[in-house]
Enzyme design. Structure first.
Site, short mmCIF file in Angstrom:
data_model
loop_
_atom_site.label_atom_id
_atom_site.label_comp_id
_atom_site.label_asym_id
_atom_site.label_seq_id
_atom_site.Cartn_x
_atom_site.Cartn_y
_atom_site.Cartn_z
N TYR A 58 0.82 -1.21 0.00
CA TYR A 58 0.00 0.00 0.00
C TYR A 58 0.86 1.26 0.00
CZ TYR A 58 -3.58 -3.37 1.51
OH TYR A 58 -4.42 -4.45 1.63
N HIS A 124 0.36 -11.96 1.11
CA HIS A 124 -0.66 -11.19 0.40
C HIS A 124 -1.25 -11.95 -0.78
CE1 HIS A 124 -1.64 -6.65 -0.32
NE2 HIS A 124 -2.68 -7.40 -0.61
#
Length: 336
Positions: A58, A124
């Site tokens: 992010y 992830h």
């Protein structure tokens, strides 16, 4: 004061609704200012939210740095989750599940976050070039070293979860799950229940579509919905009438669309924790209230019936993003 409902994730007890922090730094329009983002994060903690979710990806680490500056002085008030394997390096998306990369990524995250341990650390995505046993071995070593407390997986299939769990206990699986995205129902939820793994639902509000914030195909540059066919025309226009009907069900039940969507998720299993994301304090309050509001069972059932599998027109992801998803497809699911 009424106690906020909680749920278990591995060794942690967290509020039944957490906060996804991605859109404070990444993926939707231009990120808010650091001051605005910090205000939202601290408001969430003040409201009693105890589960914050970040990732190395992010904002190329910016989200973790934001948490460090904004709330790490309140570290004992929340369970901290972050992710590795999928990263953004020099502006390029990198998928790398090699053990040495996982360990190096963890060290960078710890430094950015300004903490000595991450409570829940996810892979992830699955790197299909690396056996999951090798990646999990590295994660287990991070637990042994005291750098992380529990292991999570994101967007992985039941078969992969089973293999990973044999190497080290998996505390949580995080995948997209909502009224409109039912892929975890194919096999992942059953695997989680069988193995005693919590499930963390990201994008529980269908990336804003179910609450009316994706009603036009006029996204700003950098918004990930530009690359998601169901959010673009002509598919978007076909999907919006469902959202109008859903809003009417929520109104009839005396709750907001966000609360009905989140309430539906909470009603599925007692070990599911949704993590809606927002930049708005008002939207956060609306979302977080869903943990405590009582919703009529008939409204839950009506919402469920409105969204059968594959209810939305258009693929969930473009071809590149879908290639990094291990979660099972729905029967007859449309692909890019």
């Amino acid at each position: 004061m009424t106690a906020i409902p909680t749920r278990a994730i591995g060794p942690f007890t967290v509020t039944a609704i957490g906060l996804g922090c991605m859109n404070l730094s990444h993926a939707y329009d231009v990120a808010p200012s650091e001051e605005e983002a910090s205000r939202l994060l601290n408001h969430a903690l003040d409201a009693g939210c105890t589960f914050l979710n970040s990732a190395a990806l992010y904002g190329e680490g910016a989200n973790e740095r934001l948490l460090s500056k904004a709330v790490m002085h309140r570290r004992q008030e929340f369970t901290l989750a972050s992710k590795c394997v999928l990263d953004l390096i020099d502006g390029k998306r990198v998928l790398d599940g090699r053990p040495e990369t996982i360990k190096a990524s963890c060290d960078r995250s710890l430094q950015r976050l300004g903490t000595d341990v991450i409570d829940l650390y996810y892979m992830h995505r699955l790197d299909k070039n690396v056996p999951i046993e090798d990646s999990m071995g590295a994660m287990a070593e991070l637990v042994a070293a005291g750098k992380i407390r529990a292991i999570g997986l994101s967007e992985m299939s039941a078969a992969t979860i089973e293999r990973a769990h044999k190497v080290h206990a998996v505390a949580a699986v995080q995948s997209e799950y909502s009224l409109a995205v039912r892929n975890p129902e194919v096999a992942v939820l059953d695997a989680c229940e069988r193995l005693g793994i919590a499930f963390v639902a990201f994008s529980p509000l269908v990336r804003g579509m179910i609450v009316g914030s994706a009603s036009k195909d006029d996204y700003k540059p950098g918004d990930i919905r530009l690359n998601m066919p169901r959010f673009r025309e002509p598919q978007l226009a076909e999907n919006l009438p469902l959202m109008t009907r859903f809003a009417a069900i929520a109104d009839g039940a005396g709750v907001t669309p966000a609360q009905l969507a989140l309430g539906w998720l909470l009603a599925q299993k007692p070990w599911i924790v949704p993590i809606p994301g927002t930049r708005s304090i008002a939207h956060f309050d609306d979302d977080f209230a869903a943990a405590s509001v009582k919703i009529d069972r008939d409204a839950i059932a009506a919402a469920d019936a409105l969204f059968p599998p594959n209810a939305l027109k258009g693929p969930r992801y473009n071809a590149f993003a879908q290639s990094q998803i291990d979660t099972e497809l729905l029967p007859d699911e449309e692909l890019a």
